[in-house]
Design a protein around this motif. Structure first.
Motif, PDB file in Angstrom:
ATOM      1  N   TYR A 203       2.291   1.852  -3.381  1.00 24.19           N
ATOM      2  CA  TYR A 203       1.363   2.334  -4.268  1.00 24.19           C
ATOM      3  C   TYR A 203       0.977   3.657  -4.088  1.00 24.19           C
ATOM      4  CZ  TYR A 203      -3.060   2.358  -7.010  1.00 24.19           C
ATOM      5  OH  TYR A 203      -3.707   2.755  -7.963  1.00 24.19           O
ATOM      6  N   ARG A 204       1.254   4.046  -2.917  1.00 18.72           N
ATOM      7  CA  ARG A 204       0.615   5.673  -2.649  1.00 18.72           C
ATOM      8  C   ARG A 204       2.120   6.503  -3.316  1.00 18.72           C
ATOM      9  NH1 ARG A 204       0.276   5.548   3.572  1.00 18.72           N
ATOM     10  NH2 ARG A 204      -1.934   5.016   3.461  1.00 18.72           N
TER      11      ARG A 204
ATOM     12  N   SER B 258      -6.184  -5.384  -0.591  1.00 16.74           N
ATOM     13  CA  SER B 258      -5.210  -4.705  -1.289  1.00 16.74           C
ATOM     14  C   SER B 258      -5.379  -4.588  -2.758  1.00 16.74           C
ATOM     15  CB  SER B 258      -4.104  -5.071  -1.021  1.00 16.74           C
ATOM     16  OG  SER B 258      -3.900  -6.594  -1.363  1.00 16.74           O
TER      17      SER B 258
ATOM     18  N   ILE C 197       0.924  -1.377   0.029  1.00 16.58           N
ATOM     19  CA  ILE C 197      -0.128   0.001   0.000  1.00 16.58           C
ATOM     20  C   ILE C 197       0.607   1.078   0.100  1.00 16.58           C
ATOM     21  CG2 ILE C 197      -1.735   1.186   1.341  1.00 16.58           C
ATOM     22  CD1 ILE C 197      -2.925  -1.483   0.251  1.00 16.58           C
TER      23      ILE C 197
ATOM     24  N   LEU D  34      -7.705  -1.833  -3.525  1.00 11.05           N
ATOM     25  CA  LEU D  34      -7.020  -0.427  -3.276  1.00 11.05           C
ATOM     26  C   LEU D  34      -6.135  -0.235  -4.543  1.00 11.05           C
ATOM     27  CD1 LEU D  34      -6.414  -0.381   0.460  1.00 11.05           C
ATOM     28  CD2 LEU D  34      -7.858   1.146  -0.720  1.00 11.05           C
ATOM     29  N   THR D  35      -5.466  -1.203  -5.227  1.00 11.15           N
ATOM     30  CA  THR D  35      -4.467  -0.918  -5.972  1.00 11.15           C
ATOM     31  C   THR D  35      -4.680  -0.830  -7.583  1.00 11.15           C
ATOM     32  OG1 THR D  35      -3.324  -2.986  -5.774  1.00 11.15           O
ATOM     33  CG2 THR D  35      -2.603  -1.319  -4.277  1.00 11.15           C
TER      34      THR D  35
END
Lengths: 107, 169
Positions: free
Chosen positions: A91-92, B73, A88, B76-77
């Motif tokens: 990805y950010r 996830s 995560i 989210l991605t």
């Protein structure tokens, strides 16, 4: 249920070998971090099957394989949580989870 | 042929087929669902071997925890309908060759080793014996791994929160 008299140990070992190398192939083929993590989970599960099968077939007077599998499961859960936090965060920062595009520290 | 024999080979087929599907399918959400099927089938296998507690932990921790985290996830991605790029042919050939070599080496090792079963009396696997052994400090007990595991889980918890928090700009 008692499997030992009906199914030879080698069949379970063949099953876990297939599962392990399918997971390995998944880690090699895939470029997406999440699917690579799924390959690692398959490999850990193959190892767990082996531990439990050896415990059940060869050493039923102890619970060593049982507890080893339990510990592997706990570590796999912790590893998945940390890996997904990292994914995560990546990805950010990079807006992608493909390993080909994350090369900031290379060269 | 009796029931548990058929059930075992059914579970084994499901594990192999769905793990290959999970590795090959380019729709990432489907791959996660195939992984879920594999994990549930493995829980069934553990149950058949008489380790009910381990099967329950497998269901709760993997099917209930890890797969939900993975699906979370994925959502989210990436887009739900997005397909992954097709892998390069050289990678496919390399992975296939690696897997075939590994499986054949393992099979040679498995079939050339004579497994010997102990003659000692099997232990009864129930919640009482599991709990007593897990917290026993005798040489055969597992109190130390249990404590090490709890420290590892704490470290993973703290590390995850630290990694995933939003950096203050």
């Amino acid at each position: 249920m008692n499997l030992t008299s009906q199914i030879p140990l080698t069949h379970i070992l063949v099953l876990s070998a297939l599962l392990f190398f399918v997971g390995l192939a998944g880690v090699v083929i895939r470029k997406n971090l999440i699917t690579m993590l799924m390959g690692v989970e398959l490999m850990l599960n193959a190892v767990n099957i082996n531990f439990v099968a050896f415990n059940h077939y060869l050493f039923p007077h102890r619970l060593e394989g049982h507890f080893f599998a339990l510990i592997v499961m706990a570590i796999a859960a912790a590893e998945a949580a940390v890996a997904i936090a990292l994914i995560i965060n990546i990805y950010r920062r990079f807006h992608t989870v493909s390993v080909d595009d994350i090369d900031e520290l290379k060269y | 042929m009796n029931g548990s024999l058929i059930l075992f080979y059914l579970l084994a087929t499901a594990i192999v087929v769905f793990s290959i599907a999970s590795v090959v399918d380019r729709r990432i959400l489907r791959a996660a669902i195939y992984l879920l099927v594999v994990l549930v089938a493995i829980a069934g296998l553990l149950y058949m071997m008489g380790y009910q507690f381990l099967a329950a932990v497998q269901l709760i921790l993997y099917a209930g925890g890890v797969v939900v985290l993975i699906i979370f996830s994925i959502l989210l991605t990436s887009q739900i309908n997005s397909r992954l790029d097709a892998p390069k042919l050289s990678h496919i050939v390399g992975a296939f060759a690696t897997a075939c070599t590994g499986v054949s080496l393992t099979l040679v090792a498995v079939y050339s080793f004579a497994f010997k079963r102990t003659d000692l009396e099997p232990v009864v696997v129930n919640m009482r014996s599991i709990g007593l052994e897990l917290l026993s400090v005798e040489p055969s007990g597992y109190a130390l791994p249990f404590e090490v595991m709890s420290i590892l889980l704490l470290a993973a918890l703290v590390g995850t929160v630290f990694i995933a928090r939003k950096a203050r700009s």
